[in-house]
Motif scaffolding. Sequence first.
Motif, short mmCIF file in Angstrom:
data_model
loop_
_atom_site.label_atom_id
_atom_site.label_comp_id
_atom_site.label_asym_id
_atom_site.label_seq_id
_atom_site.Cartn_x
_atom_site.Cartn_y
_atom_site.Cartn_z
N ILE A 89 3.79 -37.21 23.74
CA ILE A 89 3.53 -37.76 25.07
C ILE A 89 3.88 -39.23 25.07
N ALA A 90 4.66 -39.65 26.06
CA ALA A 90 5.11 -41.04 26.11
C ALA A 90 4.86 -41.63 27.50
N GLY A 91 4.67 -42.93 27.51
CA GLY A 91 4.49 -43.65 28.76
C GLY A 91 4.03 -45.07 28.49
N ARG A 92 3.95 -45.84 29.55
CA ARG A 92 3.50 -47.22 29.43
C ARG A 92 2.03 -47.28 29.00
N LEU A 93 1.68 -48.36 28.32
CA LEU A 93 0.28 -48.60 28.01
C LEU A 93 -0.43 -49.10 29.26
N ILE A 94 -1.71 -48.77 29.38
CA ILE A 94 -2.47 -49.16 30.57
C ILE A 94 -2.56 -50.68 30.68
N ASN A 95 -2.90 -51.33 29.59
CA ASN A 95 -3.04 -52.79 29.59
C ASN A 95 -1.83 -53.39 28.88
N ASP A 96 -0.73 -53.52 29.62
CA ASP A 96 0.52 -53.95 28.99
C ASP A 96 1.01 -55.31 29.49
N GLU A 97 0.10 -56.09 30.08
CA GLU A 97 0.52 -57.35 30.68
C GLU A 97 1.11 -58.32 29.66
N ASN A 98 0.63 -58.26 28.42
CA ASN A 98 1.08 -59.22 27.41
C ASN A 98 2.19 -58.68 26.51
N LEU A 99 2.75 -57.53 26.87
CA LEU A 99 3.79 -56.92 26.06
C LEU A 99 5.17 -57.24 26.61
N THR A 100 6.16 -57.22 25.73
CA THR A 100 7.54 -57.40 26.18
C THR A 100 8.00 -56.12 26.88
N ASP A 101 9.12 -56.20 27.60
CA ASP A 101 9.64 -55.02 28.28
C ASP A 101 9.96 -53.91 27.29
N ALA A 102 10.48 -54.28 26.12
CA ALA A 102 10.80 -53.27 25.10
C ALA A 102 9.54 -52.59 24.59
N GLN A 103 8.48 -53.36 24.38
CA GLN A 103 7.23 -52.78 23.91
C GLN A 103 6.60 -51.88 24.97
N LYS A 104 6.74 -52.25 26.23
CA LYS A 104 6.17 -51.44 27.30
C LYS A 104 6.81 -50.06 27.38
N ALA A 105 8.06 -49.96 27.02
CA ALA A 105 8.83 -48.74 27.26
C ALA A 105 8.78 -47.73 26.12
N THR A 106 8.24 -48.12 24.95
CA THR A 106 8.47 -47.28 23.78
C THR A 106 7.27 -46.58 23.15
N PRO A 107 6.01 -46.90 23.46
CA PRO A 107 4.91 -46.24 22.75
C PRO A 107 4.81 -44.76 23.09
N TYR A 108 4.30 -43.98 22.12
CA TYR A 108 4.09 -42.56 22.39
C TYR A 108 3.02 -42.00 21.45
N ILE A 109 2.56 -40.80 21.79
CA ILE A 109 1.49 -40.11 21.07
C ILE A 109 2.06 -38.81 20.51
N GLU A 110 1.61 -38.46 19.31
CA GLU A 110 1.95 -37.16 18.72
C GLU A 110 0.66 -36.37 18.50
N ILE A 111 0.64 -35.13 19.01
CA ILE A 111 -0.49 -34.23 18.81
C ILE A 111 -0.04 -33.10 17.89
N ASN A 112 -0.80 -32.85 16.84
CA ASN A 112 -0.56 -31.72 15.93
C ASN A 112 -1.77 -30.81 15.94
N ALA A 113 -1.55 -29.51 15.94
CA ALA A 113 -2.66 -28.56 15.87
C ALA A 113 -2.24 -27.35 15.04
N ASN A 114 -3.07 -27.02 14.06
CA ASN A 114 -2.85 -25.82 13.26
C ASN A 114 -3.60 -24.66 13.91
N PRO A 115 -3.05 -23.46 13.93
CA PRO A 115 -3.78 -22.33 14.53
C PRO A 115 -5.17 -22.11 13.95
N ASP A 116 -5.45 -22.61 12.74
CA ASP A 116 -6.77 -22.38 12.15
C ASP A 116 -7.84 -23.32 12.69
N GLY A 117 -7.45 -24.35 13.48
CA GLY A 117 -8.44 -25.24 14.09
C GLY A 117 -8.27 -26.70 13.73
#
Length: 242
Positions: free
Chosen positions: A90-118
């Motif tokens: 999942i990618a998108g801008r950070l909520i509080n990104d006022e102090n970030l550069t344009d490049a930093q605003k555009a690039t953060p993302y989240i990775e979710i991993n889930a094993n079927p066992d829980g």
Amino acid sequence: MNQSFNLCVATETIVNDAQQLGVTVDALQRICINVSAQIIRQPSLYLQLTYQLTLPNQLLAKQLNWSMWQQAQVKFDDYLWEETCLECFIAGRLINDENLTDAQKATPYIEINANPDGRYALYQFESYRNPATLPPTPLYAADGQSRAFINWINDVTPTLRYVENPLSNNPSVAKKPHHYERSFNVPVIQRSNKQYAIANTMIEQINPCVILWFGEIALYFAPNHASPPDFHNRSHWPRFEL
């Protein structure tokens, strides 16, 4: 309202993979994986992800590494991609990104991993595979104090919904499909502009992926693939439309 994704297998090594698994290339391409994303509002606000897998024959079902869900296994754990893994980026801008550069605003993302066992893990990246440490940096909730988590949906905990028992010796079931399903929720918040966020990251792109292990063979599934396969490559990620 939900957003649906049909995942396809990466094909760079598919001929060799099929030979080692004793099946045809067509059989691997007929592995059907659908992921549904939905916003749940009650009792709390969640992004619900449901992964539905159908294998086309008994031989693949026998070789698939798919563990039974167990409450005792529900915990944060690293390196889940080394086993069968249900993933979502999942990618998108950070909520509080006022102090970030344009490049930093555009690039953060989240990775979710889930094993079927829980077991599960949620990670935060500042930009493409950065930080490069392994395991990656855990994602923390918006309060910055506790690790982010998922909630498994208990009504789909059975490990497998058989059309027939795939371990049966009856040859009539050898070519019938075999179905697997898992579903979990990720807490989200809704901003005043109607956009949703996980922790401090707005949901603007979403890329559900799956790694299926059949013995020592890993197959990679995504809505669209880079070449070579790279789930982290955002140029192939769909837009979030909910």
